[in-house]
Write a protein that holds these residues in place. Structure first.
Motif, PDB file in Angstrom:
ATOM      1  N   SER A  89      11.162 -13.444   1.324  1.00 13.59           N
ATOM      2  CA  SER A  89      11.456 -12.260   2.114  1.00 13.59           C
ATOM      3  C   SER A  89      10.189 -11.836   2.861  1.00 13.59           C
ATOM      4  N   VAL A  90      10.415 -11.268   4.015  1.00 16.57           N
ATOM      5  CA  VAL A  90       9.309 -10.798   4.842  1.00 16.57           C
ATOM      6  C   VAL A  90       8.882  -9.426   4.336  1.00 16.57           C
ATOM      7  N   LEU A  91       7.576  -9.257   4.120  1.00 16.06           N
ATOM      8  CA  LEU A  91       7.089  -7.951   3.689  1.00 16.06           C
ATOM      9  C   LEU A  91       6.296  -7.304   4.815  1.00 16.06           C
ATOM     10  N   PHE A  92       6.525  -6.025   5.007  1.00 12.98           N
ATOM     11  CA  PHE A  92       5.849  -5.285   6.070  1.00 12.98           C
ATOM     12  C   PHE A  92       4.589  -4.621   5.534  1.00 12.98           C
ATOM     13  N   ASN A  93       3.739  -4.182   6.457  1.00 11.78           N
ATOM     14  CA  ASN A  93       2.478  -3.555   6.076  1.00 11.78           C
ATOM     15  C   ASN A  93       2.686  -2.111   5.637  1.00 11.78           C
ATOM     16  N   THR A  94       3.304  -1.991   4.490  1.00 14.93           N
ATOM     17  CA  THR A  94       3.521  -0.680   3.903  1.00 14.93           C
ATOM     18  C   THR A  94       3.750  -0.906   2.414  1.00 14.93           C
ATOM     19  N   SER A  95       3.819   0.170   1.646  1.00 15.60           N
ATOM     20  CA  SER A  95       3.944   0.002   0.192  1.00 15.60           C
ATOM     21  C   SER A  95       5.235  -0.735  -0.165  1.00 15.60           C
ATOM     22  N   ILE A  96       5.243  -1.270  -1.383  1.00  9.47           N
ATOM     23  CA  ILE A  96       6.453  -1.935  -1.886  1.00  9.47           C
ATOM     24  C   ILE A  96       7.623  -0.952  -1.815  1.00  9.47           C
ATOM     25  N   HIS A 122       9.531  -1.663 -10.405  1.00 10.60           N
ATOM     26  CA  HIS A 122       9.036  -0.286 -10.355  1.00 10.60           C
ATOM     27  C   HIS A 122       7.561  -0.144 -10.691  1.00 10.60           C
ATOM     28  N   GLU A 123       7.014  -1.127 -11.474  1.00 11.42           N
ATOM     29  CA  GLU A 123       5.609  -0.973 -11.859  1.00 11.42           C
ATOM     30  C   GLU A 123       4.633  -1.114 -10.692  1.00 11.42           C
ATOM     31  N   ARG A 124       5.024  -1.865  -9.677  1.00  6.22           N
ATOM     32  CA  ARG A 124       4.099  -2.098  -8.564  1.00  6.22           C
ATOM     33  C   ARG A 124       4.526  -1.361  -7.308  1.00  6.22           C
ATOM     34  N   ILE A 125       5.331  -0.346  -7.483  1.00 10.16           N
ATOM     35  CA  ILE A 125       5.990   0.279  -6.339  1.00 10.16           C
ATOM     36  C   ILE A 125       5.013   0.868  -5.304  1.00 10.16           C
ATOM     37  N   MET A 126       3.819   1.314  -5.743  1.00  5.81           N
ATOM     38  CA  MET A 126       2.885   1.885  -4.776  1.00  5.81           C
ATOM     39  C   MET A 126       1.896   0.848  -4.217  1.00  5.81           C
ATOM     40  N   SER A 127       1.997  -0.407  -4.682  1.00  3.61           N
ATOM     41  CA  SER A 127       1.105  -1.456  -4.176  1.00  3.61           C
ATOM     42  C   SER A 127       1.483  -1.869  -2.767  1.00  3.61           C
ATOM     43  N   PHE A 128       0.476  -2.397  -2.076  1.00  2.00           N
ATOM     44  CA  PHE A 128       0.710  -3.005  -0.767  1.00  2.00           C
ATOM     45  C   PHE A 128       0.705  -4.519  -0.930  1.00  2.00           C
ATOM     46  N   PRO A 129       1.451  -5.260  -0.086  1.00  3.88           N
ATOM     47  CA  PRO A 129       1.389  -6.720  -0.169  1.00  3.88           C
ATOM     48  C   PRO A 129       0.006  -7.240   0.250  1.00  3.88           C
ATOM     49  N   GLU A 130      -0.342  -8.402  -0.252  1.00  2.06           N
ATOM     50  CA  GLU A 130      -1.627  -9.031   0.069  1.00  2.06           C
ATOM     51  C   GLU A 130      -1.758  -9.219   1.587  1.00  2.06           C
ATOM     52  N   VAL A 136      -6.585   4.310   3.058  1.00  4.71           N
ATOM     53  CA  VAL A 136      -7.883   4.598   2.437  1.00  4.71           C
ATOM     54  C   VAL A 136      -8.651   3.315   2.093  1.00  4.71           C
ATOM     55  N   GLY A 137      -8.161   2.179   2.593  1.00  2.00           N
ATOM     56  CA  GLY A 137      -8.924   0.945   2.475  1.00  2.00           C
ATOM     57  C   GLY A 137      -8.716   0.146   1.200  1.00  2.00           C
ATOM     58  N   GLU A 138      -7.724   0.536   0.376  1.00  2.00           N
ATOM     59  CA  GLU A 138      -7.421  -0.280  -0.802  1.00  2.00           C
ATOM     60  C   GLU A 138      -6.807  -1.591  -0.342  1.00  2.00           C
ATOM     61  N   ARG A 139      -7.227  -2.702  -0.959  1.00  2.00           N
ATOM     62  CA  ARG A 139      -6.680  -3.995  -0.565  1.00  2.00           C
ATOM     63  C   ARG A 139      -5.308  -4.214  -1.189  1.00  2.00           C
ATOM     64  N   GLY A 140      -4.509  -4.991  -0.495  1.00  2.00           N
ATOM     65  CA  GLY A 140      -3.173  -5.296  -1.010  1.00  2.00           C
ATOM     66  C   GLY A 140      -3.230  -6.243  -2.198  1.00  2.00           C
ATOM     67  N   VAL A 141      -2.133  -6.296  -2.956  1.00  2.00           N
ATOM     68  CA  VAL A 141      -2.083  -7.177  -4.124  1.00  2.00           C
ATOM     69  C   VAL A 141      -1.244  -8.413  -3.813  1.00  2.00           C
ATOM     70  N   ARG A 142      -1.593  -9.510  -4.485  1.00  2.00           N
ATOM     71  CA  ARG A 142      -0.825 -10.737  -4.294  1.00  2.00           C
ATOM     72  C   ARG A 142       0.483 -10.632  -5.080  1.00  2.00           C
ATOM     73  N   LEU A 143       1.580 -10.831  -4.398  1.00  2.00           N
ATOM     74  CA  LEU A 143       2.859 -10.833  -5.098  1.00  2.00           C
ATOM     75  C   LEU A 143       3.283 -12.282  -5.307  1.00  2.00           C
ATOM     76  N   SER A 144       3.813 -12.564  -6.482  1.00  2.00           N
ATOM     77  CA  SER A 144       4.311 -13.914  -6.746  1.00  2.00           C
ATOM     78  C   SER A 144       5.611 -14.114  -5.968  1.00  2.00           C
ATOM     79  N   ALA A 152      13.259  -8.205  -2.284  1.00  2.00           N
ATOM     80  CA  ALA A 152      14.472  -8.466  -1.493  1.00  2.00           C
ATOM     81  C   ALA A 152      15.724  -8.026  -2.247  1.00  2.00           C
ATOM     82  N   ILE A 153      15.721  -8.234  -3.549  1.00  2.00           N
ATOM     83  CA  ILE A 153      16.870  -7.829  -4.371  1.00  2.00           C
ATOM     84  C   ILE A 153      17.002  -6.296  -4.358  1.00  2.00           C
ATOM     85  N   ALA A 154      15.872  -5.605  -4.496  1.00  2.00           N
ATOM     86  CA  ALA A 154      15.895  -4.140  -4.501  1.00  2.00           C
ATOM     87  C   ALA A 154      16.374  -3.599  -3.144  1.00  2.00           C
TER      88      ALA A 154
END
Ligand code: ADP
Ligand code: ADP
Length: 231
Positions: A89-96, A122-130, A136-144, A152-154
């Motif tokens: 699935s395509v992820l956009f530059n915004t939080s999960i 739900h645990e990573r809901i505020m993370s950004f994709p890698e 505020v300059g926090e780097r995104g996280v790598r999603l498996s 995509a399911i959500a």
């Protein structure tokens, strides 16, 4: 509602090789159908035709949803009735969280959180994709791959369509990822009709009907039990 019927469907992308030859099957309301077969057997073509990437012409058979030929409904209402869970699935530059929110514009935070929870995201809901970062300059996280699929399911849970098209990743997933996806998929498939290009044994075993395709034709069909009893 959500009953799908392929009635003697034949289709070719060009005048050389036919991709489907006289394919007929039904997906009864709320049931799950797994498409299996070698690469090139025609599985993706079935999904593409149902989503109307291509239209059947006169003499190529019919595809019906709830008894109605899909060429007689608008593309928009057809696509509203169908949720697609792709391999990647395509992820956009915004939080999960907001990535999930794209499933249905105007969804409340509560609804997005409930969908994330059903998809075990739900645990990573505020993370950004890698590759992206927050204001505020926090780097995104790598999603498996499995986590991307759960986003995509959500998203699809929020959209809430009666019909699902699923294209499973062929890549190997570790067992804990597999379990999380299985749980998320079960939640998503509950009360909907689904057609899956199935690669995982669990999906095949859990399907109500398995269709085995070879060279554009259905060569076997039945429940897991029935197919095992054939030999
Ligand atoms: P599967 O999903 O089972 O791997 P496909 O439905 O993608 O099989 O392909 C069925 C047949 O149609 C194959 O012979 C494939 O090469 C052909 N095909 C698929 N997509 C296209 C396309 N866009 N253009 C031409 N031929 C295609
Ligand atoms: P999948 O692995 O999902 O079945 P494929 O690898 O068969 O998909 O196809 C990927 C894309 O390449 C398809 O969307 C299709 O448009 C295109 N494609 C597949 N087979 C052919 C072909 N024989 N000729 C042209 N394009 C093709």
């Amino acid at each position: 509602n959500g009953e799908i019927e392929f009635d003697n469907v034949s289709f070719a992308y060009d005048d050389r090789t036919p991709a489907l030859k006289g394919v007929s099957f039904k997906v009864p309301t709320n049931s799950s159908v797994a498409l299996v077969g070698e690469s090139g057997a025609g599985k993706s073509t079935i999904l593409r035709l149902l989503y109307r990437f291509y239209d059947l012409k006169e003499g190529q058979g019919r595809i019906l949803i709830d008894g109605k030929d899909i060429r007689e409904v608008t593309q928009k209402s057809l696509r509203n009735a169908i949720g697609v869970v792709p391999q990647d699935s395509v992820l956009f530059n915004t939080s999960i969280k907001y990535n999930i929110g794209y499933g249905k514009f105007g969804s409340s935070d509560e609804d997005i959180e409930a969908a994330a929870k059903s998809a075990q995201m739900h645990e990573r809901i505020m993370s950004f994709p890698e590759g992206y970062e927050t204001v505020v300059g926090e780097r995104g996280v790598r999603l498996s791959g499995g986590e991307k699929q759960r986003v995509a399911i959500a998203r699809t849970l929020l959209k809430n369509p009666p019909i699902l098209l699923l294209d499973e990743a062929t890549s190997a997933l570790d067992t804990s990822t597999e379990k999380d996806i299985q749980k998320a998929l079960q939640n998503l498939m509950l009360g909907r009709s689904s057609l899956s290009i199935a690669h995982r044994l669990s999906t095949i075993a859990n399907a109500d009907i398995i269709l085995v395709l070879k060279d554009g034709q259905i060569v076997e069909q039945g429940s897991h039990k029935e197919l095992l009893a054939l030999d």
